[in-house]
Design an enzyme around this catalytic site. Structure first.
Site, PDB file in Angstrom:
ATOM      1  N   ARG A 237     -32.273 -43.873  21.348  1.00 35.12           N
ATOM      2  CA  ARG A 237     -32.606 -45.200  20.832  1.00 35.12           C
ATOM      3  C   ARG A 237     -32.323 -45.182  19.340  1.00 35.12           C
ATOM      4  O   ARG A 237     -32.585 -44.177  18.653  1.00 35.12           O
ATOM      5  CB  ARG A 237     -34.088 -45.530  21.067  1.00 35.12           C
ATOM      6  N   GLU A 266     -29.947 -54.176  17.864  1.00 32.68           N
ATOM      7  CA  GLU A 266     -28.893 -54.401  18.857  1.00 32.68           C
ATOM      8  C   GLU A 266     -28.948 -55.839  19.339  1.00 32.68           C
ATOM      9  O   GLU A 266     -30.042 -56.338  19.593  1.00 32.68           O
ATOM     10  CB  GLU A 266     -29.066 -53.453  20.042  1.00 32.68           C
ATOM     11  N   HIS A 285     -24.087 -49.733  23.216  1.00 32.33           N
ATOM     12  CA  HIS A 285     -25.150 -49.292  24.138  1.00 32.33           C
ATOM     13  C   HIS A 285     -24.655 -49.308  25.594  1.00 32.33           C
ATOM     14  O   HIS A 285     -25.129 -50.078  26.426  1.00 32.33           O
ATOM     15  CB  HIS A 285     -26.403 -50.166  23.983  1.00 32.33           C
TER      16      HIS A 285
END
Ligand code: DGY
Length: 326
Positions: A237, A266, A285
């Site tokens: 993360r 994000e 991601h």
């Protein structure tokens, strides 16, 4: 009356039909915000939620008094208020195991791409700038035979390590709360204190979950401990890393390069310098984002939700304390 499910993740027709056998399903395939008026209007009658990438807040839970279970289509559950869910007796289920190998593939993709400067050099070819033989200014670094340090040595960390040790003859170091004697034996892995791992590794790969303890685990001090030739990879993360410190370490040459699948914000802010830096490989991601794995994750979430709403034990319960068997 059938229990009602709000499905805001991508489920295929078979999965929606499977849920529909026992439950009323209301699908929100393009939901981008929990403030969507139709979603808000449906919450008071919802017994189950299934989806991904939606921040669930205690305030949203207030609007869903009948909620019994949430099945997230993800391994990570850092955008769920676990304590508030547990207090209300709402089960939270996630999708471990099915994404381990795919996420480890992404980790190794970043290790390779950053080390061999694959994106930077592919861009050079695309621009038509490949005019002569490639010289030392474009050489990368070897991966095989180097030292790979894993921060976090759960399923995904171990799967990245397996690729490194068995495929690339790498020495494996790891920092983890508990020792992993079976992986020490299988891969010759060596457990180290974090600082020692940072000093000794050629590649540092972060695989710990985001928790209050791991937020900004890697910052200025930790980058200063790494070798100037180190390549830093994050598939966990973004918030595990102090991104400003990472940017500075890359700009100042305190580390050589980074491969990043996750970011503090994000989607990545247009102002972020990271995607424009030659020594950064930035991905949106995509750790688990293959057709096969996302389908398997959605299926696992469907199975979890069905079991949870039937009062049977779900396969992957995050908050055991919320479970009250019938
Ligand atoms: C996960 O499952 O946690 C992946 O990072 C996707 O969010």
């Amino acid at each position: 009356m059938k229990k009602r499910i709000l499905a805001y993740g991508r489920l295929n027709d078979d999965q929606l039909a499977q849920l529909g056998q026992d439950f009323e399903v209301q699908a929100f395939p393009d939901l981008s915000s929990a403030d969507d008026p139709a979603f808000r209007a449906a919450l008071p009658e919802a017994h189950g939620l299934i989806g991904a990438s939606l921040a669930i807040t205690p305030e949203l839970l207030d609007a869903a008094p009948k909620l019994e279970a949430i099945a997230t289509i993800s391994l990570g559950y850092d955008n769920y208020p676990v304590e508030a869910l547990t207090r209300r007796g709402i089960l939270l289920c996630n999708t471990p195991d099915v994404l381990t190998e795919t996420t480890a593939d992404t980790g190794f993709l970043l290790i390779m791409a950053a080390a061999r400067r694959a994106v930077e050099l592919a861009d050079l070819v695309k621009r038509g700038d490949w005019q002569a033989g490639i010289g030392p200014e474009h050489f990368g670094s070897d991966v095989h035979g180097k030292t790979l340090g894993l921060i976090g040595f759960g399923r995904i960390g171990a799967a990245v390590a397996r690729r490194g040790a068995l495929g690339f003859g790498m020495r494996i170091l790891y920092s983890n709360a508990s020792p992993k004697p079976e992986l020490d034996a299988e891969l010759g892995a060596e457990r180290r204190e974090l600082d020692e791992l940072l000093e000794a590794s050629d590649f540092v790969c972060v695989t710990v979950p985001l928790t209050a303890e791991t937020e900004h685990l890697i910052g200025e001090r930790e980058f200063a401990l790494m070798k100037p030739s180190a390549i830093f990879v994050n598939i966990a993360r973004g918030k595990v890393v102090n991104e400003a410190a990472l940017i500075e370490a890359l700009e100042m040459g305190r580390i050589r390069a980074a491969g990043l699948d996750v970011f503090e914000q994000e989607p990545l802010s247009p102002e972020s310098p990271l995607p424009h830096m030659a020594n950064v490989v930035a991905l949106p991601h995509i750790g688990s984002a293959t057709h096969e794995t996302r389908t398997a994750m959605a299926q696992r979430a469907v199975d979890n939700l069905i079991l949870a709403l039937r009062g049977e034990g779900p396969l992957n319960l995050v908050n055991d304390a919320a479970w009250r068997p019938a």
